[in-house]
Design an enzyme around this catalytic site. Structure first.
Site, PDB file in Angstrom:
ATOM      1  N   HIS A  98      17.138 -27.326  32.093  1.00 30.82           N
ATOM      2  CA  HIS A  98      16.445 -25.963  31.688  1.00 30.82           C
ATOM      3  C   HIS A  98      16.275 -24.929  32.955  1.00 30.82           C
ATOM      4  CE1 HIS A  98      14.941 -27.554  27.827  1.00 30.82           C
ATOM      5  NE2 HIS A  98      15.894 -27.839  27.504  1.00 30.82           N
ATOM      6  N   GLU A 100      13.961 -22.742  33.766  1.00 25.08           N
ATOM      7  CA  GLU A 100      12.536 -23.502  34.086  1.00 25.08           C
ATOM      8  C   GLU A 100      12.713 -24.393  35.203  1.00 25.08           C
ATOM      9  OE1 GLU A 100      11.956 -22.251  29.351  1.00 25.08           O
ATOM     10  OE2 GLU A 100      13.131 -23.401  31.200  1.00 25.08           O
ATOM     11  N   CYS A 128      10.134 -24.484  26.368  1.00 23.89           N
ATOM     12  CA  CYS A 128       9.662 -25.912  25.490  1.00 23.89           C
ATOM     13  C   CYS A 128       8.498 -26.026  25.517  1.00 23.89           C
ATOM     14  CB  CYS A 128      10.986 -26.630  25.616  1.00 23.89           C
ATOM     15  SG  CYS A 128      11.619 -27.124  27.005  1.00 23.89           S
ATOM     16  N   CYS A 131       9.213 -27.851  30.196  1.00 27.23           N
ATOM     17  CA  CYS A 131       8.980 -26.789  30.678  1.00 27.23           C
ATOM     18  C   CYS A 131       7.410 -26.284  30.813  1.00 27.23           C
ATOM     19  CB  CYS A 131      10.053 -25.612  30.235  1.00 27.23           C
ATOM     20  SG  CYS A 131      12.046 -26.020  30.302  1.00 27.23           S
TER      21      CYS A 131
END
Length: 199
Positions: A98, A100, A128, A131
């Site tokens: 992801h 992040e 999420c 993260c």
């Protein structure tokens, strides 16, 4: 002039229909009547400039057939961009890739430290749970995101990681910066995916 040009940089990377009203109701603290609050601690650059970099990364992600989420990590003391990236889950076949996570990894490696207490994260969608946990472990100072994610978010939705007693770090959270731009980008991406499903 593009935001990334103003910053002197080169560009190096689900909100559906009715969920928008809920997103607006549940923003986690963005107060548009106090712009200095959102921009506190920066070196003269506006948060919108950094978010524009995150959106540039999200566009790169969409062009690679990745969910269009982009992130930027900034040194709050100097305003220097530490890392930019976008989702690379499909490209790397890595469920943890992801945006992040990737900017945290890049900055930590570059600086040689596992904790980034002076860093501010700009991301185009509410992080999420995975993260959000990484953000806590990295001790980021502040998180600014565009759209809320009622289905998959982990900050103001779902497990609300930073409110858990097992979470030992709670960054400042600001949600709702350019919400509609992020939501429309996501809607457009998933609309196209539904229209042209992979064969």
């Amino acid at each position: 002039m593009k935001a990334w040009q103003k910053l002197g940089l080169g560009v190096i990377d689900i909100v559906e229909g009715g969920a928008m009203d809920e997103c607006r109701k549940r923003r986690s603290g963005l107060d548009r009547s106090q712009p200095d609050r959102l921009n506190a601690g920066m070196s003269g650059h506006q948060d919108t400039d950094y978010m524009a970099l995150a959106f540039a990364q999200a566009e790169l992600a969409a062009n690679r057939d990745e969910v269009p989420i982009g992130a930027v990590l900034v040194d709050s003391a100097t305003g220097r961009v530490l890392a930019t990236d976008h989702n690379r889950v499909e490209e790397w076949q890595d469920p943890t890739a992801h945006a992040e996570i990737l900017v945290i990894r890049r900055a930590a490696l570059a600086l040689g430290t596992k904790r980034l207490p002076a860093a501010d994260l700009y991301v185009t969608l509410e992080p999420c749970p995975m993260c959000a946990t990484a953000i806590a472990f990295a001790r980021l100072r502040r998180v600014v995101y565009a759209a809320s994610d009622p289905k998959g978010g982990g900050v103001e939705h779902g497990p609300r990681i930073f409110t858990q007693p097992t979470c030992h770090h709670r960054p400042e959270i600001f949600g709702g910066l350019e919400t509609e731009r992020s939501a429309e980008m996501l809607r457009r991406f998933f609309r196209t995916k539904r229209r042209f499903p992979p064969s």
